[in-house]
Structures are given as C-alpha cells and as structure tokens.
Design an enzyme around this catalytic site. Structure first.
Site: not given
Ligand SMILES: NC(=O)c1ccc[n+]([C@@H]2O[C@H](COP(=O)([O-])OP(=O)(O)OC[C@H]3O[C@@H](n4cnc5c(N)ncnc54)[C@H](OP(=O)(O)O)[C@@H]3O)[C@@H](O)[C@H]2O)c1
Ligand SMILES: *[C@@H]1O[C@H](CO)[C@@H](O)[C@H](O)[C@H]1NC(C)=O
Ligand SMILES: *[C@@H]1O[C@H](CO)[C@@H](O)[C@H](O)[C@H]1NC(C)=O
Ligand SMILES: *[C@@H]1O[C@H](CO)[C@@H](O)[C@H](O)[C@H]1NC(C)=O
Length: 194
Positions: A64, A144, A161, A165
């Site tokens: 994890d 990304s 997100y 990133k």
C-alpha cells in the site's frame, strides 16, 4: 535485451491498467520485475498467463504505497531477495470525484498520499539502493498532463489530482538536482506524461 538480464525493475500499481502492461513488458524485455499493489491476486493472474521462462522473472508483492511501513516491508523483501532496485516505475495513482471545496477529506488525503507520497517513498528507496551500489539505473515517474496544467471547462473538477501531479513535476527536478549535488551521473530521473 541482454542488457537488462538480471536487472531488477519495480512497478507500483501493477494490478491494472498501465502498470499491469508495463509489468508484463519489462518481463518480456528480460528484467526481473516485481509488481506491487494491494490486489496481489490480480498481479499473480498476469504472471500465470506468461510462458514459464517469462513467468519465472515476475514476482507479485503486496504494497500500500500510502503507508511508509508498507513500502519499507516491500523494499526489504526486494532488497533481500533480488539485491536492490535498478529501475523504478512509479505508477500507482488514483483520482476521486468531487469538488475540493466540500468533498470528503479522506478522498483528498488518499489522492495525495497515493499519487505524491507513494512516489516520494519509492523514489527514496530506489535512489538509496542505486547510490549504495553505485549502480546505473532509472527512476521513472508516470505523471499526467495535469502535472503541468489544470483542465478548465470540462464540466467537472479534478480536485486534488492535479495538485498531486504538479508535485511530481517538482519531484523529478528535485531528485535530479540532489543527484547532481552528489556528482552521481549513473541515475536517470525522467517523467512520462499521459
Ligand atoms: N488512465 C489515464 O487516462 C491516465 C492519464 C494520465 C495519467 N495517468 C496516470 O497513470 C497511472 C496509472 O493509471 P491507470 O489509469 O493505469 O490506473 P488504474 O488502472 O486505475 O490502476 C491504478 C493502479 O494503482 C494501484 N494503486 C492504487 N492505490 C494504491 C495504493 N494505495 N497502494 C498500491 N497501489 C495502489 C492499483 O492497485 P490496487 O488497487 O490493487 O492497490 C492499480 O494497480 C496513474 O498514476 C495515473 O494517474 C493515467
Ligand atoms: C469519508 O469517507 C470515509 C471512507 O470512505 C468514511 O469512513 C467517512 O465516514 C467519510 N466521512 C464523511 C464525513 O462522510
Ligand atoms: C539492502 O541490503 C543490504 C544488505 O543487507 C544492506 O546493506 C543495505 O543497507 C540495504 N539497502 C537499503 C537501501 O536499505
Ligand atoms: C561509480 O560508477 C561510475 C560509472 O559507472 C564510475 O566512473 C565511478 O568510478 C564509480 N564510483 C565508485 C566510487 O566506484
């Protein structure tokens, strides 16, 4: 092909998507490759589909990436079984729905712990392993386009997100600079953008 024989690659998030594909490709290219995720059974399914010689180079292990203790345990297994990490593919990542302003805080924590802290924890392990062996290696951060700009007018929010990133974009440069400071020319740090 021969170049990578007996070299050790680690792929985080190897149980699905891009990580699963990279896990398989690296084994086909001759690497000893350790796939990490929580759903170890899915990684094992990928191994079971391979020809025996390829399957023999593939290993599934629990990790994890949000938890430093889990990263420590997985790294100790890799270090003691395979002698270290030569290539790291930091790939495990998640995206949650909602607006940053009012979404469940747990989802924000999970996003940043997985996408940013997970990458930091594994980058430290790979760098330490490469430096202590003065080995040639590669640390690859799967990023990304949202590591470079936040999408606008798409009809929904990508909330935490892109925050995680954007951090990866800096992480790559920080690692490269720290290697530069110690005069290490053997470790390449790159970022892949999708
Ligand atoms: N798909 C896209 O369009 C796209 C676009 C740009 C960038 N990316 C990036 O590319 C990477 C892979 O994306 P994908 O679409 O292939 O993802 P995916 O199919 O959703 O797979 C995500 C992987 O991450 C693992 N993961 C999630 N949380 C984890 C945790 N806490 N610990 C360990 N592993 C964890 C999952 O394994 P378990 O759940 O089994 O743990 C799974 O193997 C991500 O970093 C993503 O941000 C994707
Ligand atoms: C947030 O999500 C977590 C995990 O799904 C849940 O345990 C918790 O109760 C949620 N909190 C709120 C305020 O909804
Ligand atoms: C890997 O294992 C070796 C041998 O036990 C040990 O000396 C080394 O410190 C370990 N590497 C890391 C990064 O913990
Ligand atoms: C480390 O590796 C590089 C190139 O592979 C070599 O030039 C250098 O001398 C090595 N350093 C040590 C301390 O062995």
């Amino acid at each position: 092909m021969e170049r990578w024989e007996d070299h050790v690659a680690v792929v985080t998030g190897a149980s699905s998507g891009m990580g699963a594909a990279i896990f398989e490709s690296l084994a086909l290219a001759g690497f000893i490759v350790i796939g990490l995720a929580r759903r170890v059974n899915l990684i094992q399914d990928i191994i079971d589909k391979q020809k025996p010689d390829v399957a023999s180079r593939m290993h599934a292990h629990y990790c994890d990436v949000r938890l430093p203790e889990s990263v420590d345990t997985a790294f100790e297994y890799i270090n003691s079984s395979f002698g270290g990490i030569d290539v790291l593919i930091n790939n495990a990542g998640i995206i949650r729905t909602g607006n940053l302003i009012d979404m469940n805080l747990t989802d924000i924590h999970d996003t940043i712990q997985t996408n940013l802290f997970g990458y930091i924890y594994w980058s430290r392990k790979a760098a330490a392993s490469l430096i202590e062996r003065n080995a040639t290696g590669h640390i690859i951060q799967i990023n990304s386009v949202t590591g470079f700009y936040v999408p606008r007018n798409v009809g929904f929010s990508v909330n935490a997100y892109p925050i995680s990133k954007f951090g990866l974009t800096a992480l790559k440069d920080v690692l490269a600079e720290e290697l530069n400071l110690i005069g290490n020319r053997n470790i390449k740090v790159t970022v892949s953008v999708f």
